[in-house]
Design an enzyme around this catalytic site. Structure first.
Site, mmCIF file in Angstrom:
data_model
loop_
_atom_site.group_PDB
_atom_site.id
_atom_site.type_symbol
_atom_site.label_atom_id
_atom_site.label_comp_id
_atom_site.label_asym_id
_atom_site.label_seq_id
_atom_site.Cartn_x
_atom_site.Cartn_y
_atom_site.Cartn_z
ATOM 1 N N HIS A 177 0.874 -1.173 0.000
ATOM 2 C CA HIS A 177 0.000 0.000 0.000
ATOM 3 C C HIS A 177 0.916 1.229 0.000
ATOM 4 C CE1 HIS A 177 -2.828 2.921 1.839
ATOM 5 N NE2 HIS A 177 -3.799 2.111 1.473
ATOM 6 N N ASP B 105 3.005 -4.831 8.068
ATOM 7 C CA ASP B 105 1.810 -4.003 7.925
ATOM 8 C C ASP B 105 0.597 -4.926 8.018
ATOM 9 O OD1 ASP B 105 -0.429 -2.712 6.964
ATOM 10 O OD2 ASP B 105 0.484 -2.008 5.109
ATOM 11 N N GLN C 114 -4.799 -5.020 6.982
ATOM 12 C CA GLN C 114 -5.867 -5.938 6.567
ATOM 13 C C GLN C 114 -5.901 -7.195 7.420
ATOM 14 O OE1 GLN C 114 -8.151 -5.203 4.395
ATOM 15 N NE2 GLN C 114 -7.170 -3.279 3.841
ATOM 16 N N LYS D 197 -10.450 -0.936 10.731
ATOM 17 C CA LYS D 197 -10.561 -2.125 9.868
ATOM 18 C C LYS D 197 -10.840 -3.372 10.710
ATOM 19 C CE LYS D 197 -7.974 -0.819 5.739
ATOM 20 N NZ LYS D 197 -7.772 0.610 5.757
ATOM 21 N N CYS E 6 -4.941 2.565 -3.532
ATOM 22 C CA CYS E 6 -3.714 3.130 -2.940
ATOM 23 C C CYS E 6 -2.552 2.164 -3.130
ATOM 24 C CB CYS E 6 -3.889 3.476 -1.466
ATOM 25 S SG CYS E 6 -5.072 4.780 -1.210
#
Lengths: 423, 147
Positions: free
Chosen positions: A140, A217, A220, A243, A381
């Protein structure tokens, strides 16, 4: 690139049919009472943000109605209650990630801020001219740009681990990219644009052989996969509250205590100090050293309640149910003529990115919207991913545990309508 | 007619599949590139202006059906028009797609974009090429954006 049929034939998805009372779960989310153009809302944009259960909404209202005050300051009762609730949320996050200590949990605004924090502290301290920072081709923008800025400032180089046509990392290429100049590896756990689950444990192990720390990261991943930072042995892990069925404006950075301790502070200000004179400031201990200024107190508390909610259902149940639903959706969509999946990795979760030949993603999005279906259309993104697959944009449906097979059927019907309009 | 049928009218679908004047103009004396960072739509406008009149105009790029059809129909409409007429047309077109007024007679075929007014997020798709045209007329050297 594998076709939808090949994905199914490989038997990657098992029909587990876990016992999940989805209809009952949906009642916990007031937004599902909303009608979109008079039609039931089919919310398949969970990778952008998730909906909030009533308990999270109530927790925010409760805080502002009953406990509102600043934290870590007042001796008065409200401040004590607010501080206690906020710090309790930190412990919930610690347990959620199975971190060793709660001081390893830093409250931030978002994953973006978490990554910038690491770039500005670890990066500024350890990255020098000629050094290398390693990211992947499926990141991202938030896990690209902070490193680009750092590398530009320091005269360091940003190296990119390539991916194959299915959207999987090429580990043998990764191995070749690791060297004595590598200062950090920053990779996504679950790709927002492709749905790929990366083998982060292996990635971390390989980096550690070079004594290189790894930032994962988890924007998600946190809502779809069980995360154990000690088992992964990652050095930094970031995820965001909104999220994970929590409020917007709150995110988490996990870092190993020794590593965090050794780093300079991120922002200067209140709460991150122990004492200030005009001559010298002594910084506070972890985690407060990295938490300058009044934080998003209600957001932090709301995130704690969201974690309670997820724990009640159980992430393993959630993952199993979503996997089955993703399998069903893949099967239904792959029969549609002119539809092509972008992202066909063997290990996937939640995300179905696709293009329809001869139809731009935005036209797909507009037609689906008219049917009450929320999907994301665009570059997500992740412009380098779009460039890799030579598409300007994709339509992306991303499922959560409150989605149903019926909703997938509505999606499929609407896609047929798209094809009818653009025949 | 539903809002959707209003948006994706036959003429719009036709121009999106078979865009007219979709080429580079070798003797253009004005050119500009447009980009919508939100959706990635890209368009380049090539313009040959003689004494304040459009002698020839074409475009290249990639985008959704609305932006492609808008570019195609715009180039068809503007051939032979004066800069003053273009200014009025853009004003009328903008008012049309934002729902501020109904189609004026001089808009001609462009009136087909009235359906866009029901889709506020798609207004930029329809106007990107017009903004790019303005930049081409002024011959701004940099890429224009709808943002």
């Amino acid at each position: 690139m594998r076709t939808g049929q090949q994905i199914i034939a490989s038997g990657r998805y098992q029909t587990l049919n876990p016992w999940l009372e989805v209809e009952k779960i949906r009642e916990d989310f007031p937004i599902f009472k909303e009608k979109i153009y008079g039609k039931p809302l089919v919310y398949l944009d969970n990778a952008a943000t998730t909906q909030k259960p009533q308990s999270v909404i109530d927790a925010t209202i409760h805080f502002y109605s009953r406990d509102n005050s600043n934290i870590h300051r007042g001796v008065h009762l409200l401040s004590q209650r607010a501080t206690e609730a906020y710090e309790h949320a930190r412990v919930k996050v610690q347990r959620f990630l199975n971190a060793a200590e709660s001081r390893e949990i830093i409250f931030v605004r978002s994953v973006t801020e978490a990554i910038n924090l690491v770039a500005q502290t670890y990066g500024r301290k350890h990255v020098e001219a000629g050094d290398e920072v390693l990211i992947s081709a499926m990141e991202h923008h938030s896990n690209i740009v902070p490193w680009q800025m750092l590398c530009e400032e320091k005269g360091a180089a940003l190296r990119v681990i390539p991916i194959n046509d299915d959207g999987e990392l090429l580990l043998e290429e990764y191995e070749k990219l690791l060297n004595s100049q590598t200062r950090l590896v920053a990779v996504v756990h679950l790709s927002n644009a492709l749905g790929t689950i990366n083998p982060v444990k292996e990635i971390i192990e390989m980096a550690h052989q070079w004594k290189v720390p790894v930032l994962v990261d988890g924007a998600q991943a946190a809502a779809h996969l069980e995360v154990d930072v000690q088992d992964l042995d990652c050095d930094f892990y970031a995820f965001s509250g909104h999220k994970l069925y929590g409020p917007t404006g709150v995110g988490i950075l996990y870092g190993k205590a020794d590593l965090l301790d050794s780093l300079p502070p991120y922002q200067g200000g209140g709460d991150m100090i122990r004492s200030v004179t005009f001559e010298k400031t002594i910084y506070n201990v972890l985690p407060y050293k990295f938490e300058a200024g009044t934080p998003n107190v209600a957001g932090g508390i709301g995130l704690g309640v969201a974690i309670d909610y997820v724990n009640e259902i159980g992430l393993s149940n959630i993952a199993a149910y979503e996997n089955e639903l993703l399998s069903y959706a893949t099967e239904q969509l792959c029969g549609i003529p002119r539809l092509r999946f972008i992202g066909t990795a063997h290990q996937k979760a939640s995300v179905l990115s696709f293009v329809i030949e001869g139809v731009h993603a935005h036209d797909v999005g507009t037609i689906l919207d008219q049917e009450g279906i929320a999907v994301r259309t665009g570059h997500h993104c992740a412009q380098p991913v779009m460039a890799r697959f030579q598409v300007p944009a994709t339509a992306r449906a991303s499922v959560a545990f409150y989605n149903t097979r019926d909703e997938i059927d509505v999606l499929v019907k609407a896609i047929h309508k798209v094809i009818e309009v653009f025949k | 007619m539903s809002y959707l049928d209003d948006l994706y009218q036959e003429i719009i679908l036709d121009h999106s599949k078979k865009p007219r004047n979709f080429k580079e103009l070798s003797d253009a004396n004005h050119k500009a590139d447009g980009y919508n960072p939100l959706c990635g739509d890209k368009v380049s406008v090539y313009l040959k202006l003689e004494d304040g009149f459009v002698e020839d105009i074409s475009f290249m790029g990639s985008g959704c059906a609305i932006s492609t059809a808008s570019a195609s129909l715009m180039t068809q409409t503007l051939k032979g028009k004066s800069l003053g007429e273009i200014e009025t047309l853009f004003k009328n077109f903008h008012n049309l797609v934002t729902g501020k007024s109904s189609a004026s007679t001089e808009l001609g075929k462009l009136a087909v974009f009235h359906g866009v007014s029901q889709f506020p997020v798609r207004v930029k798709c329809a106007t990107l090429v017009w903004h790019t045209l303005q930049a081409a007329i002024k011959s701004k050297p940099e890429t224009v954006s709808t943002e």
